[in-house]
Design an enzyme around this catalytic site. Structure first.
Site, short mmCIF file in Angstrom:
data_model
loop_
_atom_site.label_atom_id
_atom_site.label_comp_id
_atom_site.label_asym_id
_atom_site.label_seq_id
_atom_site.Cartn_x
_atom_site.Cartn_y
_atom_site.Cartn_z
N GLY A 40 0.79 -1.24 0.00
CA GLY A 40 0.00 0.00 0.00
C GLY A 40 0.81 1.27 0.00
O GLY A 40 0.33 2.31 -0.46
N GLU A 95 3.92 4.73 5.75
CA GLU A 95 2.81 3.76 5.77
C GLU A 95 1.59 4.40 5.13
O GLU A 95 1.36 5.61 5.26
CB GLU A 95 2.56 3.36 7.23
CG GLU A 95 1.36 2.51 7.53
CD GLU A 95 1.41 1.08 7.00
OE1 GLU A 95 1.57 0.93 5.78
OE2 GLU A 95 1.23 0.15 7.80
N ASP A 96 0.81 3.60 4.42
CA ASP A 96 -0.37 4.15 3.76
C ASP A 96 -1.44 4.58 4.76
O ASP A 96 -1.98 5.67 4.69
CB ASP A 96 -0.95 3.16 2.73
CG ASP A 96 -1.23 1.77 3.31
OD1 ASP A 96 -0.93 1.52 4.50
OD2 ASP A 96 -1.76 0.92 2.56
N ASP A 99 -4.60 1.97 11.15
CA ASP A 99 -5.98 1.60 11.45
C ASP A 99 -6.00 1.13 12.92
O ASP A 99 -6.09 1.95 13.83
CB ASP A 99 -6.35 0.51 10.45
CG ASP A 99 -7.81 0.09 10.50
OD1 ASP A 99 -8.66 0.91 10.82
OD2 ASP A 99 -8.08 -1.09 10.19
N THR A 100 -5.85 -0.16 13.18
CA THR A 100 -5.75 -0.62 14.57
C THR A 100 -4.43 -0.20 15.20
O THR A 100 -4.33 -0.10 16.42
CB THR A 100 -5.84 -2.16 14.64
OG1 THR A 100 -4.73 -2.72 13.96
CG2 THR A 100 -7.13 -2.67 14.04
N GLY A 101 -3.40 -0.01 14.38
CA GLY A 101 -2.06 0.34 14.88
C GLY A 101 -1.16 -0.87 15.07
O GLY A 101 0.02 -0.73 15.36
N THR A 103 0.04 -3.13 12.91
CA THR A 103 1.11 -3.25 11.92
C THR A 103 2.26 -2.31 12.28
O THR A 103 3.43 -2.70 12.32
CB THR A 103 0.58 -2.92 10.51
OG1 THR A 103 -0.50 -3.80 10.21
CG2 THR A 103 1.66 -3.06 9.46
N LEU A 104 1.91 -1.08 12.55
CA LEU A 104 2.93 -0.07 12.87
C LEU A 104 3.65 -0.42 14.16
O LEU A 104 4.88 -0.27 14.27
CB LEU A 104 2.23 1.28 13.00
CG LEU A 104 3.07 2.52 12.79
CD1 LEU A 104 3.92 2.41 11.53
CD2 LEU A 104 2.16 3.73 12.75
N LYS A 127 -6.96 6.48 10.77
CA LYS A 127 -8.34 6.21 11.22
C LYS A 127 -8.30 6.07 12.73
O LYS A 127 -8.26 4.95 13.25
CB LYS A 127 -8.82 4.87 10.64
CG LYS A 127 -9.34 4.89 9.24
CD LYS A 127 -9.99 3.52 8.98
CE LYS A 127 -10.05 3.19 7.52
NZ LYS A 127 -10.52 1.81 7.28
N PHE A 148 -13.87 2.55 4.42
CA PHE A 148 -12.87 1.75 3.74
C PHE A 148 -12.37 2.50 2.51
O PHE A 148 -13.13 2.81 1.59
CB PHE A 148 -13.39 0.36 3.36
CG PHE A 148 -12.26 -0.58 3.13
CD1 PHE A 148 -11.62 -1.17 4.21
CD2 PHE A 148 -11.79 -0.83 1.85
CE1 PHE A 148 -10.53 -2.01 4.01
CE2 PHE A 148 -10.71 -1.68 1.65
CZ PHE A 148 -10.08 -2.26 2.73
N ASP A 155 -5.81 -0.83 -1.56
CA ASP A 155 -6.65 -1.74 -2.34
C ASP A 155 -7.81 -2.27 -1.53
O ASP A 155 -7.84 -2.17 -0.30
CB ASP A 155 -5.82 -2.94 -2.80
CG ASP A 155 -5.55 -3.91 -1.65
OD1 ASP A 155 -5.06 -3.44 -0.60
OD2 ASP A 155 -5.86 -5.10 -1.78
N ARG A 161 -5.96 -0.12 -6.59
CA ARG A 161 -4.68 0.43 -6.13
C ARG A 161 -4.16 1.55 -7.02
O ARG A 161 -3.50 2.47 -6.56
CB ARG A 161 -3.59 -0.66 -6.16
CG ARG A 161 -3.45 -1.44 -4.89
CD ARG A 161 -2.13 -2.18 -4.91
NE ARG A 161 -2.20 -3.41 -4.15
CZ ARG A 161 -2.23 -3.48 -2.82
NH1 ARG A 161 -2.17 -2.38 -2.11
NH2 ARG A 161 -2.30 -4.64 -2.22
P1 IMP Z 1 -3.49 -1.83 11.13
O1 IMP Z 1 -2.43 -2.83 11.53
O2 IMP Z 1 -4.85 -2.26 11.57
O3 IMP Z 1 -3.18 -0.42 11.54
O4 IMP Z 1 -3.62 -1.95 9.60
C1 IMP Z 1 -2.92 -1.29 8.67
C2 IMP Z 1 -3.13 -1.97 7.34
O5 IMP Z 1 -4.50 -2.39 7.15
C3 IMP Z 1 -2.84 -1.00 6.24
O6 IMP Z 1 -1.48 -0.99 5.90
C4 IMP Z 1 -3.74 -1.52 5.14
O7 IMP Z 1 -3.07 -2.54 4.43
C5 IMP Z 1 -4.92 -2.14 5.82
N1 IMP Z 1 -6.08 -1.20 5.87
C6 IMP Z 1 -6.66 -0.69 6.95
N2 IMP Z 1 -7.68 0.13 6.62
C7 IMP Z 1 -7.72 0.14 5.28
C8 IMP Z 1 -8.57 0.82 4.31
O8 IMP Z 1 -9.47 1.62 4.62
N3 IMP Z 1 -8.28 0.57 3.00
C9 IMP Z 1 -7.30 -0.28 2.60
N4 IMP Z 1 -6.49 -0.92 3.46
C10 IMP Z 1 -6.71 -0.73 4.79
#
Ligand code: IMP
Length: 173
Positions: A40, A95-96, A99-101, A103-104, A127, A148, A155, A161
């Site tokens: 992303g 990072e694109d 969301d939950t945080g 991954t980061l 978000k 979303f 994507d 994408r």
């Molecule tokens: P996290 O670990 O929940 O913060 O997720 C981050 C990853 O979830 C991003 O790098 C995206 O790949 C995916 N993601 C979360 N929300 C979206 C969205 O609205 N559109 C597309 N990908 C998303």
């Protein structure tokens, strides 16, 4: 087609602002190292580094995905990269979307173990309503509600994408 959230022109202008802010964070003679999260983050990275008026180096990491894009389970892991020695470097995670945080959080832990000189994070989209863990984010392009988002590298099951703008679709079930 996705409903437009931010046009290509709005994104371009914001990316230039982010690059300008980033530039002030490092010593003038430093070459910061940008680490983008695949897939992303590829478009954001490409535009961000072209808006930087100083030398930078780049790298990519790939993380495990978990469940569907809207449900998170477990802790993401790094399955590829980084391919560079980060010790004492000023490292910037690109990072694109946060969301939950999770991954980061996992990526930061991994990169900090390599003893960088500093570790900053720039995300295009945030978000905050969906956060599960507290994770530091230094620069945010746009704060968005819980929708979303696709396009500009993001994507929905690999679709959209390549759109040059950010749009909203119904979340995958
Ligand atoms: P996290 O670990 O929940 O913060 O997720 C981050 C990853 O979830 C991003 O790098 C995206 O790949 C995916 N993601 C979360 N929300 C979206 C969205 O609205 N559109 C597309 N990908 C998303």
């Amino acid at each position: 087609m996705p409903r437009t959230l931010y046009t290509a022109e709005q994104i371009r202008a914001r990316v230039v602002e982010l690059a300008t802010s980033l530039a002030t964070r490092f010593p003038a003679d430093d070459t910061p190292h940008f680490v983008a999260v695949l897939n992303g983050g590829f478009m954001f990275l490409a535009d961000l580094v072209r808006a930087m008026t100083r030398p930078v180096t780049i790298d990519f990491v790939r993380m495990t995905s978990y469940g569907s894009a809207t449900t998170t389970s477990g802790s993401p892991r790094i399955v590829h990269g980084p391919g560079t020695d980060l010790r004492d470097r000023h490292v910037v995670i690109v990072e694109d979307i946060v969301d939950t945080g999770l991954t980061l959080q996992a990526l930061r832990r991994h990169l900090l173990a390599a003893r960088p000189g500093s570790l900053s994070t720039v995300v295009l989209l945030d978000k905050p309503g969906r956060r599960r863990v507290t994770v530091p984010v230094d620069l945010v392009g746009f704060r968005i509600p819980d929708e979303f988002v696709v396009g500009y590298g993001l994507d929905c099951d690999e679709a959209h994408r390549n759109l040059p703008y950010l749009g909203v679709v119904a979340p995958p079930s």
